[in-house]
Design an enzyme around this catalytic site. Structure first.
Site, PDB file in Angstrom:
ATOM      1  N   ASP A  77       0.674  -1.411  -0.157  1.00  0.00           N
ATOM      2  CA  ASP A  77      -0.202  -0.173  -0.226  1.00  0.00           C
ATOM      3  C   ASP A  77       0.562   0.985  -0.077  1.00  0.00           C
ATOM      4  OD1 ASP A  77      -3.107   0.964   0.958  1.00  0.00           O
ATOM      5  OD2 ASP A  77      -1.447   1.787   2.045  1.00  0.00           O
ATOM      6  N   ASN A 115      -2.803  13.045  -4.482  1.00  0.00           N
ATOM      7  CA  ASN A 115      -3.631  13.574  -4.918  1.00  0.00           C
ATOM      8  C   ASN A 115      -4.297  14.501  -4.498  1.00  0.00           C
ATOM      9  OD1 ASN A 115      -3.995  11.500  -6.934  1.00  0.00           O
ATOM     10  ND2 ASN A 115      -5.251   9.751  -5.805  1.00  0.00           N
ATOM     11  N   HIS A 127      -4.782  14.639  -9.288  1.00  0.00           N
ATOM     12  CA  HIS A 127      -4.748  12.496  -9.828  1.00  0.00           C
ATOM     13  C   HIS A 127      -3.622  12.493 -10.920  1.00  0.00           C
ATOM     14  CE1 HIS A 127      -7.923  11.772  -7.795  1.00  0.00           C
ATOM     15  NE2 HIS A 127      -8.894  12.771  -7.477  1.00  0.00           N
ATOM     16  N   ASP A 141      -1.591   9.311 -10.424  1.00  0.00           N
ATOM     17  CA  ASP A 141      -1.888   8.513 -11.629  1.00  0.00           C
ATOM     18  C   ASP A 141      -0.574   7.815 -12.043  1.00  0.00           C
ATOM     19  OD1 ASP A 141      -5.000   7.700 -11.348  1.00  0.00           O
ATOM     20  OD2 ASP A 141      -4.933   9.119 -13.465  1.00  0.00           O
ATOM     21  N   ASP A 177      -4.862   2.526  -3.487  1.00  0.00           N
ATOM     22  CA  ASP A 177      -3.187   2.203  -4.348  1.00  0.00           C
ATOM     23  C   ASP A 177      -2.559   1.343  -3.954  1.00  0.00           C
ATOM     24  OD1 ASP A 177      -4.740   2.977  -1.948  1.00  0.00           O
ATOM     25  OD2 ASP A 177      -2.777   4.549  -1.051  1.00  0.00           O
TER      26      ASP A 177
END
Length: 294
Positions: A165, A173, A178, A182, A208
């Site tokens: 994680d 973010n 975003h 990404d 994630d």
């Protein structure tokens, strides 16, 4: 060992090496056999339609080039069998016109078969892989993991599950947008690919969260793999110092529980890392069903 192909539900894609040539040779043999039968029967029986079967099969497993080659061979073979038979035509050019007509028909079948296969493979890819990272998705990972557990039970192989994680991903973010998030996900996937074995399976479970199946691996090698993942991902994300990885590694010397249970153990270990400071790895060995029930 290959756990997943882009077209598991289809015949193997574009056979490599001798497999492809063996399939093509069988197709050529089938076409020549039909031509011989037509010649022996003086073209009394129309076997031309049957030639569509090997042409279609080769186009499906060998691709457009092999399919068109066999289509050309079939068309020429029919023209030769018409000419060498005792069948009478009103003009000498008619067998060649017939051959061109057959070539166009066979070629159309080839192009349609290739197009259908490509569309099916695209649909299969969309259904089994994460569009952002190219990794397999959760449902595919669970299916592959279930097969790995069955194989482990059958042959007595150990295996490990890694759960990863990204720490502080939400803040990334929120602060940078975003697109930055990404890009961090793509970099994480690429870093994991770069340090794992070809038969290891990497998945993006969602958000994630990532997971890795390490089949047929001993405990020390599993921990080493986990540390390689941790180092590679953190190095890849070093430009964004707020994001790093927390990892849990669950190693099983025998598959005496379900794959979902194994994944939960690795997930629990990862959360222990988060509670103790993040950006590290925690492992457990060996894991048995009795430990899962505590």
């Amino acid at each position: 060992m290959r756990w997943l192909n882009s077209s598991d539900f289809l015949v193997d894609s574009f056979f490599p090496g001798w497999h492809r040539w063996a399939a093509f040779s069988i197709g050529v043999g089938a076409v020549l056999l039909l031509g011989a039968l037509r010649t022996e029967t003086d073209a009394e029986f129309a076997f031309a339609s049957l030639a569509l079967l090997p042409v279609l099969a080769i186009a499906w497993v060998g691709g457009k080039r092999d399919g068109l080659l066999l289509a050309l061979l079939a068309a020429v073979m029919w023209a030769v069998s018409d000419i060498t038979s005792e069948r009478q035509f009103s003009s000498t050019w008619i067998p060649w016109v017939n051959a061109i007509t057959r070539l166009l028909t066979y070629s159309l079948v080839v192009l349609l078969a290739v197009q259908v296969r490509q569309q099916l493979e695209r649909l299969h890819e969309l259904a089994t892989r994460d569009g952002l990272t190219g990794l397999i998705n959760r449902s595919t990972f669970l299916r592959i993991g279930g097969r790995a557990v069955e194989r482990s039970k059958r042959y007595g192989h150990s295996l490990a599950v890694v759960f990863l994680d990204l720490d502080n991903f939400k803040q990334l973010n929120d602060s940078q947008g975003h697109d930055a998030g990404d890009e961090a996900l793509r970099m994480t996937a690429e870093a994991m690919r770069g340090v794992l074995r070809a038969n290891d399976q990497i998945a993006r479970l969602g958000g994630d969260e990532f997971a890795v199946l390490l089949p047929e691996i001993d405990h020390d090698a599993a921990i080493e793999a986990g540390n390689k993942i941790l180092s590679a991902v953190n190095d890849a994300l070093r430009a964004n110092s707020s994001v790093q990885a927390s990892i849990g590694v669950a190693w099983f010397d025998e598959a005496d529980c379900t794959f979902s249970e194994m994944l939960k153990v690795a997930d629990h270990l990862m959360y222990e890392v988060k509670r103790s400071g993040k950006g590290n790895l925690r492992s457990l060995r060996p894991v048995h069903r009795v430990e899962l029930q505590r």
